[in-house]
Scaffold this motif. Sequence first.
Motif, PDB file in Angstrom:
ATOM      1  N   ILE A 114      -2.293  15.006 -10.783  1.00  0.00           N
ATOM      2  CA  ILE A 114      -3.054  16.063 -11.445  1.00  0.00           C
ATOM      3  C   ILE A 114      -2.420  16.357 -12.784  1.00  0.00           C
ATOM      4  O   ILE A 114      -1.203  16.534 -12.893  1.00  0.00           O
ATOM      5  N   ALA A 115      -3.251  16.409 -13.827  1.00  0.00           N
ATOM      6  CA  ALA A 115      -2.780  16.619 -15.190  1.00  0.00           C
ATOM      7  C   ALA A 115      -2.437  18.078 -15.446  1.00  0.00           C
ATOM      8  O   ALA A 115      -2.706  18.965 -14.624  1.00  0.00           O
ATOM      9  N   ARG A 116      -1.852  18.317 -16.606  1.00  0.00           N
ATOM     10  CA  ARG A 116      -1.451  19.678 -16.968  1.00  0.00           C
ATOM     11  C   ARG A 116      -2.634  20.634 -16.999  1.00  0.00           C
ATOM     12  O   ARG A 116      -2.490  21.825 -16.693  1.00  0.00           O
ATOM     13  N   ASP A 117      -3.820  20.108 -17.378  1.00  0.00           N
ATOM     14  CA  ASP A 117      -4.984  20.995 -17.468  1.00  0.00           C
ATOM     15  C   ASP A 117      -5.723  21.124 -16.137  1.00  0.00           C
ATOM     16  O   ASP A 117      -6.803  21.730 -16.080  1.00  0.00           O
ATOM     17  N   GLY A 118      -5.166  20.594 -15.062  1.00  0.00           N
ATOM     18  CA  GLY A 118      -5.766  20.748 -13.739  1.00  0.00           C
ATOM     19  C   GLY A 118      -6.772  19.688 -13.368  1.00  0.00           C
ATOM     20  O   GLY A 118      -7.365  19.758 -12.288  1.00  0.00           O
ATOM     21  N   SER A 119      -6.978  18.716 -14.236  1.00  0.00           N
ATOM     22  CA  SER A 119      -7.900  17.625 -13.927  1.00  0.00           C
ATOM     23  C   SER A 119      -7.137  16.430 -13.359  1.00  0.00           C
ATOM     24  O   SER A 119      -5.906  16.408 -13.356  1.00  0.00           O
ATOM     25  N   ILE A 120      -7.874  15.439 -12.865  1.00  0.00           N
ATOM     26  CA  ILE A 120      -7.258  14.203 -12.392  1.00  0.00           C
ATOM     27  C   ILE A 120      -6.727  13.429 -13.597  1.00  0.00           C
ATOM     28  O   ILE A 120      -7.444  13.229 -14.579  1.00  0.00           O
ATOM     29  N   MET A 121      -5.470  13.006 -13.532  1.00  0.00           N
ATOM     30  CA  MET A 121      -4.927  12.172 -14.606  1.00  0.00           C
ATOM     31  C   MET A 121      -5.631  10.822 -14.602  1.00  0.00           C
ATOM     32  O   MET A 121      -5.757  10.189 -13.566  1.00  0.00           O
ATOM     33  N   GLU A 122      -6.061  10.384 -15.794  1.00  0.00           N
ATOM     34  CA  GLU A 122      -6.789   9.116 -15.895  1.00  0.00           C
ATOM     35  C   GLU A 122      -5.848   7.927 -16.045  1.00  0.00           C
ATOM     36  O   GLU A 122      -6.181   6.814 -15.650  1.00  0.00           O
ATOM     37  N   TRP A 123      -4.682   8.188 -16.613  1.00  0.00           N
ATOM     38  CA  TRP A 123      -3.683   7.149 -16.807  1.00  0.00           C
ATOM     39  C   TRP A 123      -2.403   7.564 -16.088  1.00  0.00           C
ATOM     40  O   TRP A 123      -2.296   8.683 -15.583  1.00  0.00           O
ATOM     41  N   ALA A 124      -1.436   6.653 -16.044  1.00  0.00           N
ATOM     42  CA  ALA A 124      -0.192   6.954 -15.327  1.00  0.00           C
ATOM     43  C   ALA A 124       0.589   8.076 -15.985  1.00  0.00           C
ATOM     44  O   ALA A 124       1.381   8.760 -15.337  1.00  0.00           O
ATOM     45  N   GLN A 125       0.388   8.253 -17.288  1.00  0.00           N
ATOM     46  CA  GLN A 125       0.968   9.385 -17.996  1.00  0.00           C
ATOM     47  C   GLN A 125      -0.152  10.307 -18.463  1.00  0.00           C
ATOM     48  O   GLN A 125      -1.303   9.893 -18.589  1.00  0.00           O
ATOM     49  N   ASP A 126       0.221  11.523 -18.728  1.00  0.00           N
ATOM     50  CA  ASP A 126      -0.776  12.527 -19.119  1.00  0.00           C
ATOM     51  C   ASP A 126      -1.055  12.409 -20.615  1.00  0.00           C
ATOM     52  O   ASP A 126      -0.752  13.301 -21.407  1.00  0.00           O
ATOM     53  N   PHE A 127      -1.661  11.264 -20.983  1.00  0.00           N
ATOM     54  CA  PHE A 127      -1.965  11.009 -22.384  1.00  0.00           C
ATOM     55  C   PHE A 127      -3.040  11.966 -22.891  1.00  0.00           C
ATOM     56  O   PHE A 127      -3.879  12.451 -22.121  1.00  0.00           O
ATOM     57  N   GLU A 128      -3.031  12.187 -24.193  1.00  0.00           N
ATOM     58  CA  GLU A 128      -4.105  12.956 -24.816  1.00  0.00           C
ATOM     59  C   GLU A 128      -5.389  12.131 -24.798  1.00  0.00           C
ATOM     60  O   GLU A 128      -5.384  10.931 -25.077  1.00  0.00           O
ATOM     61  N   ASP A 129      -6.481  12.781 -24.472  1.00  0.00           N
ATOM     62  CA  ASP A 129      -7.792  12.123 -24.396  1.00  0.00           C
ATOM     63  C   ASP A 129      -8.579  12.436 -25.667  1.00  0.00           C
ATOM     64  O   ASP A 129      -8.929  13.593 -25.911  1.00  0.00           O
ATOM     65  N   PRO A 130      -8.880  11.417 -26.496  1.00  0.00           N
ATOM     66  CA  PRO A 130      -9.614  11.683 -27.733  1.00  0.00           C
ATOM     67  C   PRO A 130     -11.113  11.883 -27.525  1.00  0.00           C
ATOM     68  O   PRO A 130     -11.816  12.255 -28.458  1.00  0.00           O
ATOM     69  N   ASP A 131     -11.587  11.619 -26.318  1.00  0.00           N
ATOM     70  CA  ASP A 131     -13.023  11.730 -26.034  1.00  0.00           C
ATOM     71  C   ASP A 131     -13.195  12.309 -24.635  1.00  0.00           C
ATOM     72  O   ASP A 131     -13.449  11.592 -23.675  1.00  0.00           O
ATOM     73  N   VAL A 132     -13.063  13.621 -24.520  1.00  0.00           N
ATOM     74  CA  VAL A 132     -13.078  14.263 -23.206  1.00  0.00           C
ATOM     75  C   VAL A 132     -14.445  14.170 -22.538  1.00  0.00           C
ATOM     76  O   VAL A 132     -14.563  14.344 -21.325  1.00  0.00           O
ATOM     77  N   HIS A 133     -15.490  13.889 -23.326  1.00  0.00           N
ATOM     78  CA  HIS A 133     -16.842  13.772 -22.766  1.00  0.00           C
ATOM     79  C   HIS A 133     -17.239  12.312 -22.562  1.00  0.00           C
ATOM     80  O   HIS A 133     -18.428  11.996 -22.524  1.00  0.00           O
ATOM     81  N   HIS A 134     -16.266  11.450 -22.414  1.00  0.00           N
ATOM     82  CA  HIS A 134     -16.532  10.015 -22.279  1.00  0.00           C
ATOM     83  C   HIS A 134     -17.465   9.741 -21.100  1.00  0.00           C
ATOM     84  O   HIS A 134     -17.402  10.415 -20.062  1.00  0.00           O
ATOM     85  N   LEU A 176       0.824  -1.210   0.000  1.00  0.00           N
ATOM     86  CA  LEU A 176       0.000   0.000   0.000  1.00  0.00           C
ATOM     87  C   LEU A 176       0.857   1.258   0.000  1.00  0.00           C
ATOM     88  O   LEU A 176       0.553   2.245  -0.691  1.00  0.00           O
ATOM     89  N   SER A 177       1.943   1.217   0.747  1.00  0.00           N
ATOM     90  CA  SER A 177       2.818   2.391   0.846  1.00  0.00           C
ATOM     91  C   SER A 177       3.599   2.636  -0.446  1.00  0.00           C
ATOM     92  O   SER A 177       4.162   3.722  -0.632  1.00  0.00           O
ATOM     93  N   ARG A 178       3.618   1.659  -1.336  1.00  0.00           N
ATOM     94  CA  ARG A 178       4.398   1.775  -2.570  1.00  0.00           C
ATOM     95  C   ARG A 178       3.528   1.994  -3.809  1.00  0.00           C
ATOM     96  O   ARG A 178       4.021   1.954  -4.925  1.00  0.00           O
ATOM     97  N   LEU A 179       2.248   2.235  -3.606  1.00  0.00           N
ATOM     98  CA  LEU A 179       1.381   2.520  -4.749  1.00  0.00           C
ATOM     99  C   LEU A 179       1.526   3.982  -5.160  1.00  0.00           C
ATOM    100  O   LEU A 179       1.655   4.863  -4.305  1.00  0.00           O
ATOM    101  N   PRO A 180       1.514   4.258  -6.451  1.00  0.00           N
ATOM    102  CA  PRO A 180       1.678   5.654  -6.894  1.00  0.00           C
ATOM    103  C   PRO A 180       0.498   6.514  -6.455  1.00  0.00           C
ATOM    104  O   PRO A 180      -0.634   6.038  -6.354  1.00  0.00           O
TER     105      PRO A 180
END
Length: 863
Positions: A637-657, A629-633
């Motif tokens: 927060i992503a560059r645009d101020g939202s919660i990052m959905e993936w481990a990297q700040d990938f581009e989201d092709p469907d922001v209204h998913h 538990l202590s070693r989980l990432p």
Amino acid sequence: MGEGEEWVWVRPPMEADVECWAGGGGETDDARPLKVQFSEPAKHWTDATPIGNGRLGAMVWGGVASETLQLNHDTLWTGVPGNYTDPDAPPVLSKVRELVDSGQYAEASSAAFGLSDHPSDVYQPLGDINLNFGDSDDAYVAYERELDLTTATVSVKYTLGDVEFTREHFSSNPHQVLVTKISANKSGCLSFIVYLDSKLHHHSSANGANQIIMEGSCPGKRIPPKGNESENPSGIKFSAILELQIGGDDGKVQVLNDRKLKVDGSDWAVLLLAASSSFDGPFTKPSDSKKDPTSACLNTLSSVRNMSYSQLLAYHLDDYQNLFHRVTLQLSKISSGALEEKRLAFLNQIPLQNSTASDGGVSGLVKLNSSKVDSSAKLMDGTFKSTAERVKSFKDDEDPLLVELLFHYGRYLLISCSRPGTLIANLQGIWNKDTEPAWDAAPHLNINLQMNYWPSLSCNLSECQEPLFDFIASLAVNGNKTSKVNYETSGWVAHQVSDVWAKTSPDRGDPVWALWPMGGAWLCTHLWEHYSFTMDKGFLEDKAYPLLAGCASFLLDWLIEGHGGYLETNPSTSPEHYFIAPDGKTASVSYSSTMDMAIIKEVFSAVISSAEVLGRSDSDFIKHIENALSRLPPTRIARDGSIMEWAQDFEDPDVHHRHLSHLFGLFPGHTITIEKTPDLCKAAANSLYKRGDIGPGWSTTWKMALWARLHNSEHAYKMVRQLINLVDPDHEGDFEGGLYSNLFTAHPPFQIDGNFGFTAAIAEMLVQSTKHDLYLLPALPREKWAEGCVKGLKARGNVTVNVCWKKGELHEACFWSKNENCLKRLHYRGTVATVTLTHGNIYRFNNHLKCVKTCFLKEGTFF
């Protein structure tokens, strides 16, 4: 007795110490009728009205010349127990991990198709009760059809000439029969033909002049092979038996064509339908089942044959209302002196649950004057308005009574489709008309099944969640094999979709949905939540902890050494959502999605907390979990101020998913909170703004709950408005979300999870709790619901909560802890008070969170 009166069995009044609520009393004079109302027979399936006893359900169409009761039984599925393992998976898994490690996410996504398996099996309809009355559909007047949520009954009334006809329907849980009474207000005027039919392979025949027996079977495969029948394994067998009783001096019954019953000249008729199947659990082949569904139906009917309709109804009401009446909600836009007094009286009620009568609570006789029963289908102002019309006008009038109705409708549906001993509520509860329903009506484990049970705890229906725990236990058996063979891990795993056979392997098809081994883990969070609400240590020790520990064992092995010294999941997806990889390619598979990490944190924390309760904290297993538990990432927060959905700040092709997977930690999880992680809460709000308000029904209600957790009443209410939008079933493809005329929520098409999500989200707007904190009216839309009361909601620690507010401000709150003493911090708009609730005492607090009255609740009283 006078004309129009009959004796009805009812339970005796239950004793309760209502004096300590400073007023006591029964229902308020202005209690609203909780009815789903229609002005005409159903034209579409989503116009029909659902009834159910947890196992046996029906959709009542309410036709005049002909009536259809479309039937369902929760155990009717295609298929047989399956093999949910793939010995070829481990090398594919290694290849996918290598591609992910090298940043080749699109290639990893393509390779991950090799981890997919066969699809789930399919939920099947039982059949229909068909009634032909021979009357013209154009000749009737004064038509009324309604579902009364307080009694779980459907009634249909209309007039032909000078005769008024009435039909009443309910599905009895105590006696496991579907009951229909048809009557006329003039003697000898009731004539009709009744028969059974089914879309499944079946045979139907009359058994004497008062029974019809239908026997059949489900396909042994989801798509039966063509040609040689021997290639199709034996599927689940079923029986449905209809028994007919009539009344009147001149009534007659005759058999037509060996399969129909014709009634002539009766005063009334009662139809009893019992149904059963050969399903004997997820691990028994239908061909090996020893169950005889026809004998089971005959035994069921034999047990009720000597009971009157009134007795069956009274037992049904006692059973149903013991659950339904635990929670009451009243909302109002406007304050008035008269309403204030009635609201206080309403708050003073104790929602009773159990009767102590030795006969199950059904004893004593009272007279019911049927001529005085309000069946006029009128609203309080005396003018008729169908529920569909109320939904249509909500954008203009924002009627809070419709919100009350929709809140209770979710509770009604849960009681009607999930009871101890039944199967889980599937994607459509138990109601389904098709042999190939949307998404197979299968339980989907990446939001939909979990949402079905969100209201069970906060809305005081914990028993209705028991089928979920039985299902998890079955998943653990099959999931252990999947874990061992597919992934060479210990413990147990389940993926995105399952079925009656407790399928645990990945779905067929694209890994964007199929490759998601967190389904079982998410379900396991319900085990700990059940304990945290009920404080049932026996449940925690005997059922919850072994399942949690098995799930955690899989997660420990599934986690591998990853980037930056963290443990990671690889492969990993964010359910049903693609991303654009840095190389510009569309992909779905990467590592350590935010949802993966949030769910694992919840499971690990639940196991650690469970071990503390059970005195097992010193074990090596728990120390291993604490280290992992202590070693989980962390949540990022992503560059645009939202919660990052993936481990990297990938581009989201469907922001209204439609999915909100990366916000799991906010709701239903607990790792994002206003007090402890304000920056993440701000990022979560940004994520919600980014996603937008439009989406399927279930997505809309999840957003309601998320905004409620953020204490944003304005946007939570905005999602209420978003959902209450009438869907045209002839053009449902033009809609996203919304409600059908029977208040079923739309994806579209119909999915029941949105109904349950709405109920849970309303409760979340009014009361929130953690182990030590209790928040009052955290997301109350004060201008929209200026005055109201809710009673009987549950908070963690098995605390029952009543809250009353006036002019948008807290007026009073009452608390009762059933099992044990607990320390709670009460929160209201920045004011915090630390209180100790001693079990058995009722505490009454004013708007300043000061205790103004305490009294002891007599032992044996339940609420």
